[in-house]
Each structure stands twice: as C-alpha cells, then as structure tokens.
Design an enzyme around this catalytic site. Structure first.
Site, PDB file in Angstrom:
ATOM      1  N   MET A  18       0.817  -1.211   0.000  1.00 33.69           N
ATOM      2  CA  MET A  18       0.000   0.000   0.000  1.00 33.69           C
ATOM      3  C   MET A  18       0.850   1.260   0.000  1.00 33.69           C
ATOM      4  SD  MET A  18      -3.425  -0.533   2.302  1.00 33.69           S
ATOM      5  CE  MET A  18      -2.572  -0.842   3.843  1.00 33.69           C
ATOM      6  N   ASP A  37      11.310   3.583   4.807  1.00 35.74           N
ATOM      7  CA  ASP A  37      11.114   2.157   5.053  1.00 35.74           C
ATOM      8  C   ASP A  37      12.422   1.600   5.606  1.00 35.74           C
ATOM      9  OD1 ASP A  37      10.377  -0.736   4.687  1.00 35.74           O
ATOM     10  OD2 ASP A  37       8.770   0.116   3.461  1.00 35.74           O
ATOM     11  N   VAL A  61      10.868   3.488  12.192  1.00 30.40           N
ATOM     12  CA  VAL A  61       9.764   4.332  12.662  1.00 30.40           C
ATOM     13  C   VAL A  61       9.587   4.314  14.171  1.00 30.40           C
ATOM     14  CG1 VAL A  61       8.455   4.277  10.505  1.00 30.40           C
ATOM     15  CG2 VAL A  61       8.079   2.473  12.223  1.00 30.40           C
ATOM     16  N   ASN A  87       1.940   4.811   7.462  1.00 31.73           N
ATOM     17  CA  ASN A  87       1.514   3.574   6.825  1.00 31.73           C
ATOM     18  C   ASN A  87       2.267   2.336   7.332  1.00 31.73           C
ATOM     19  OD1 ASN A  87       0.355   1.961   4.403  1.00 31.73           O
ATOM     20  ND2 ASN A  87       2.574   1.767   4.148  1.00 31.73           N
ATOM     21  N   TYR A 150      -2.225  -6.986  17.057  1.00 26.25           N
ATOM     22  CA  TYR A 150      -2.598  -6.225  15.858  1.00 26.25           C
ATOM     23  C   TYR A 150      -3.866  -5.419  16.121  1.00 26.25           C
ATOM     24  CZ  TYR A 150      -3.450  -5.112  10.960  1.00 26.25           C
ATOM     25  OH  TYR A 150      -3.655  -4.433   9.775  1.00 26.25           O
ATOM     26  N   LYS A 154      -4.266  -1.261  16.375  1.00 28.71           N
ATOM     27  CA  LYS A 154      -5.070  -0.576  15.368  1.00 28.71           C
ATOM     28  C   LYS A 154      -6.230   0.193  16.005  1.00 28.71           C
ATOM     29  CE  LYS A 154      -2.529  -1.572  11.873  1.00 28.71           C
ATOM     30  NZ  LYS A 154      -1.743  -0.509  11.217  1.00 28.71           N
ATOM     31  N   THR A 185      -1.702  -7.173  -0.801  1.00 28.70           N
ATOM     32  CA  THR A 185      -0.327  -6.700  -0.614  1.00 28.70           C
ATOM     33  C   THR A 185       0.564  -7.904  -0.306  1.00 28.70           C
ATOM     34  OG1 THR A 185      -0.543  -6.417   1.780  1.00 28.70           O
ATOM     35  CG2 THR A 185      -1.200  -4.549   0.387  1.00 28.70           C
TER      36      THR A 185
END
Length: 244
Positions: A18, A37, A61, A87, A150, A154, A185
């Site tokens: 994405m 990245d 990140v 992202n 996860y 989120k 993806t």
C-alpha cells in the site's frame, strides 16, 4: 491541476504494498514525496523509478531520532511538510497464549508508538507550512476484533487520531484514520496465506479483496484540500465487511 500540486508528503512503509501505491499516486498528482522504510533496496529502487520528486530515506519508525532526521531531510530537500501518511506496520496471527511479551511489545512499538512519534515530529513542520493533513493507516481491526496485538494497536491508532485531531485543529492540521480490509499486498497474499485469503474473499460482500490503489484513492482524498472539512474521522475501505 494536479490534486497535490505544491505539497510535500512523507509516507512510511513505502517500499512495497500500500505504501508504494500511495507514493506512486502522490507523485502522479504533483506532490514531492519522501518515502521511508527499513527495506533500503526496494525503497531506493522505487524512488529512482518515481524521479526527482521522490526521495527515499531508510527509517526505523520506532526511533524518535530517526523521525527527527527524516523531517530534517524532507525540509532540506523539498521544504516544510504538508502531508504525513503513517503507513508502516506489521501483523501477527498468534493467540494470546502463543504471543511472547517481546513479540507483543514489538508490534506495539511498530504499529502504535511509531504513529505517536511521527505525529509529534511532523507537527512543527506542518505549522511552518501553514497547516497539513495526517493520515494514519489503521485497519478494520481498529473497528472490530481480530488477532491480539494487531487489533490492540489498530484500535489505538484510531483513538490517537481522534485525540490528535482535536489538539491539532487550531493549527490547521487535520488528522484522519483509514481502515482497510483485506488488501492484495505482499504482507497478505503470501504463499502460505493465499488459499485462506481467497476463501475469506468469498464472504466479503463485494466478493473480492481490494487492490492497494483502491486504498490510495481514499488516502489521496484525505491528503488533498478536497477533504478540508474532514478531521478526526474513520474512512473504511473494506468491501462491506464491517457492515455485516
């Protein structure tokens, strides 16, 4: 006129999937884009493909120092930042009993803490730009339950988005979250998961998984001035899953 003409954007996790789709669309729409990245070879190749309006920076990140360096290099190359797309992320399918503390903390750092660090780092640059748009990529698992770790992170991204939207509104900075469903993806359509994904797709109201570009359409809208009155909101791209 291109929809992002004159805007400077940072997209994390932009080497593939994405993130790469967002980067391609942003450059096509006139933005100057900093791709970040940990995958240096893939990210550098994509930036070269996109040309002079793209810059790749290797970026952890979860590091505040790395975030400061990314903002600094973005400003040096292109000027103050108008758009941040948080992202980068990882997923897991382990149960609570199977998940170690180390694994849990890693997913929290990458999926949740990184969003906080990114917003904190970019706000001063957006203030210099006179405003901006932060797009936090969450998931349908920020709306409904899923795997431990996860799902938790989120949901946290969804909450941070609302808190930041309220805090940043007087700076002219909008903050929204995007909640993709099953997207084709590399992270999702791997050989060991392909059959399961294809089977799950039969239960999606639209009867298919989405392409990354379909998420990019929403991200582009939120990055552009077309969404000037949208902040603190969730934008769901799931083929109808959460409507069931």
């Amino acid at each position: 006129m291109a929809r992002l003409e004159g805007k400077v954007a940072i997209i994390t996790g932009a080497a593939q999937g994405m993130g790469a789709a967002h980067a391609r669309r942003f450059v096509a729409e006139g933005a100057k884009v900093v791709l970040t990245d940990v995958k240096e070879a893939e990210g550098s190749a994509l930036a070269s493909e996109l040309g002079e309006n793209a810059l790749f920076i290797k970026h952890n990140v979860t590091s505040a120092a790395d975030w400061a360096a990314v903002i600094g290099r973005a400003e040096e190359a292109f000027g103050p930042v108008h758009v941040l797309v948080n992202n980068a992320g990882i997923t897991t399918a382990k149960s609570i009993l199977e998940t170690s503390e180390e694994e849990y903390r890693r997913i929290v750092d990458i999926n949740q803490v990184s969003v906080f660090l990114g917003m904190k780092a970019v706000i001063p640059s957006m203030q210099k730009a006179g405003g901006g748009s932060i797009v936090n990529i969450s998931s349908i698992n920020g709306i409904v339950g899923g795997a431990v770790g996860y799902t938790d992170t989120k949901f946290a991204v969804r909450g941070m988005t609302k808190a930041a939207a309220l805090e940043c509104s007087h700076y002219g900075i909008r903050v929204n979250s995007v909640h993709p469903g099953v997207i084709a993806t590399p992270m999702v359509v791997q050989e060991d998961t392909k059959a399961a994904v294809e089977e799950f797709a039969k239960h999606i109201p639209l009867k298919r998984v989405a392409q990354p570009e379909e998420v990019s359409n929403i991200v582009l809208y939120l990055a552009s001035d077309e969404s000037s009155y949208s902040t603190g909101a969730e934008f769901i791209v799931d083929g109808g899953i959460t409507a069931m």
